[in-house]
Design a protein around this motif. Structure first.
Motif, short mmCIF file in Angstrom:
data_model
loop_
_atom_site.label_atom_id
_atom_site.label_comp_id
_atom_site.label_asym_id
_atom_site.label_seq_id
_atom_site.Cartn_x
_atom_site.Cartn_y
_atom_site.Cartn_z
N GLY A 35 -21.75 -35.48 -38.29
CA GLY A 35 -21.93 -33.98 -38.98
C GLY A 35 -22.85 -33.99 -39.93
N ILE A 36 -23.06 -34.78 -40.80
CA ILE A 36 -24.07 -35.04 -41.95
C ILE A 36 -25.39 -35.08 -41.65
CG2 ILE A 36 -24.99 -36.21 -44.07
CD1 ILE A 36 -21.87 -37.08 -44.70
N LEU A 37 -25.55 -35.82 -40.60
CA LEU A 37 -26.83 -35.99 -39.99
C LEU A 37 -27.40 -34.71 -39.25
CD1 LEU A 37 -26.57 -39.76 -38.44
CD2 LEU A 37 -27.58 -39.04 -40.64
N TRP A 53 -28.93 -26.94 -33.78
CA TRP A 53 -28.50 -26.40 -32.60
C TRP A 53 -28.46 -27.69 -31.60
CZ3 TRP A 53 -25.95 -22.22 -32.25
CH2 TRP A 53 -26.19 -21.09 -33.10
N SER A 54 -29.58 -28.39 -31.68
CA SER A 54 -29.86 -29.77 -30.78
C SER A 54 -28.85 -30.66 -30.87
CB SER A 54 -31.38 -30.14 -30.71
OG SER A 54 -32.23 -29.42 -30.44
N TRP A 55 -28.39 -31.00 -32.14
CA TRP A 55 -27.33 -31.87 -32.47
C TRP A 55 -26.04 -31.42 -32.11
CZ3 TRP A 55 -26.75 -36.68 -35.14
CH2 TRP A 55 -28.03 -37.39 -35.24
N THR A 56 -25.75 -30.35 -32.08
CA THR A 56 -24.24 -29.65 -31.73
C THR A 56 -24.55 -29.84 -30.23
OG1 THR A 56 -25.20 -27.33 -31.51
CG2 THR A 56 -24.05 -28.17 -33.55
N ILE A 57 -25.53 -29.78 -29.48
CA ILE A 57 -25.45 -29.71 -27.99
C ILE A 57 -25.12 -31.44 -27.58
CG2 ILE A 57 -27.05 -29.80 -26.12
CD1 ILE A 57 -28.48 -27.18 -27.33
N LEU A 58 -26.00 -32.06 -28.42
CA LEU A 58 -25.89 -33.61 -28.20
C LEU A 58 -24.28 -34.08 -28.25
CD1 LEU A 58 -28.81 -35.06 -30.01
CD2 LEU A 58 -28.52 -34.81 -27.38
N LEU A 59 -23.51 -33.40 -29.24
CA LEU A 59 -22.10 -33.88 -29.28
C LEU A 59 -21.41 -32.81 -28.71
CD1 LEU A 59 -22.40 -33.77 -33.47
CD2 LEU A 59 -21.71 -35.33 -31.73
#
Length: 339
Positions: free
Chosen positions: A220-222, A235-241
């Motif tokens: 989450g921090i990353l 947005w891209s990180w939330t997609i990866l997760l």
């Protein structure tokens, strides 16, 4: 990008996990199967401490290399260490849910205090709106660490998810010309890879709450640190997760609407339903990896490159995952959920 130390992280995590396994066996720190377990044999737990120690241990080097600034290091180090400590104590003896949750919010606040200079609240936003955004950011971090704990229920799944997200996150940094920053998720992924050798189905040791909670809040921090490079990267990180976010959120909402105690152990997540249908953990763990690399990563890249708006990318990425959760009857009452 100087990445000479990454193999050392993998090897270090591998050997440290082995030592932790011997420690767990000597102290009888075992996950004993019960009616709500997805495993059938008593298995040592607490191996995720190797991930914590190896990743936090490399933070000074990441700062020295310019991959991580001091604010980010303090955010990860303080919040991650607190969550890991609470998880470690809970692995050794039960801690009431209210005290765990209080510590989780404390860790989230700590992280946000240090991350504020990195752009959690956009420039020009102040007053009550700024406060609302900070509250939402704290809730996001607390949910991330708890959902990661919820999803760590079959062999290798939490490790494979973390590695895929970290590799994808590093690629997104590279696409934005921030190759030095890519060392941070790659370092975390390397620590998880060393642990995964022991955790791959059939697992010889489990991650435990110390490891799963640590991974959740650090990822989450990353994602917030990525937003400081470009808002599209959040947005891209939330997609990866997405696999973990959709399964955990959909399952929790269904159980919450039925009035169940959502903090109690259960076996109604989509991945647990799938593992019972398959009769093994390995096919489900590999499927999660495939979904991450073949579906979520391409969508995340499209968002990072500006080919899709962030919210559109999340919608495109999540809708098939919601469909899978519905088909697998995620969150259904367990007596009615068996195939």
């Amino acid at each position: 990008m100087s990445a000479w130390f990454l193999p050392l992280i993998v090897v270090g995590a591998f050997f440290l996990t082995g030592r932790l396994r011997r420690y767990a066996l000597a102290r009888s720190l075992m996950d004993v199967p019960n009616a709500r377990s997805s495993h059938v044999a008593p298995t040592p737990r607490g191996g995720g401490v190797a991930i914590v120690l190896c990743f936090l241990g490399v933070q000074p080097l990441l700062v020295a290399l310019g991959a991580l600034n001091s604010a980010g290091a303090w955010a990860i180090g303080g919040a991650g260490a607190l969550v890991a400590l609470i998880g470690f104590l809970d692995d050794h003896g039960h801690i009431a849910a209210r005290w765990r949750l209080l510590a989780h919010f404390g860790a989230a606040v700590w992280a946000l205090v240090w991350l504020q200079p990195l752009g959690i609240v956009p420039a020009g936003v102040s007053g009550s709106l700024s406060g609302v955004l900070m509250v939402l950011a704290a809730l996001y971090l607390v949910w991330m660490l708890n959902l990661y704990n919820f999803m760590d229920g079959i062999d290798g799944i939490a490790s494979v998810e973390a590695i895929c997200v970290c590799v994808g996150g590093a690629l997104l940094y590279w696409l934005h010309g921030a190759s030095a920053a890519a060392l941070v998720p790659l370092s975390l992924g390397g620590a998880v890879l060393g642990f995964l050798v022991w955790n791959f189905p059939p697992a010889k040791i489990f991650m435990g709450d110390a490891g799963s909670g640590f991974l959740g809040i650090v990822l989450g921090i990353l994602s917030f640190q990525a937003a400081a490079v470009s808002p599209s990267l959040f947005w891209s990180w939330t997609i990866l997760l997405g696999v973990f976010v959709v399964d955990a959120t959909y399952t929790l909402l269904r159980r919450l609407f039925r009035g169940e105690r959502v903090y109690e152990a259960h076996r109604s997540h989509a991945y647990q339903q799938a593992s019972r249908r398959a009769g093994r953990h390995l096919p489900v763990t590999l499927t999660v990896g495939a979904l991450n690399l073949l579906w979520l990563l391409p969508v995340a890249v499209c968002v990072a490159l500006g080919l899709l708006a962030g919210w559109v990318g999340v919608l495109v990425a999540y809708l098939p995952l919601v469909f899978l959760a519905v088909r697998l009857r995620a969150g259904a009452p367990e007596r009615a959920a068996a195939p």
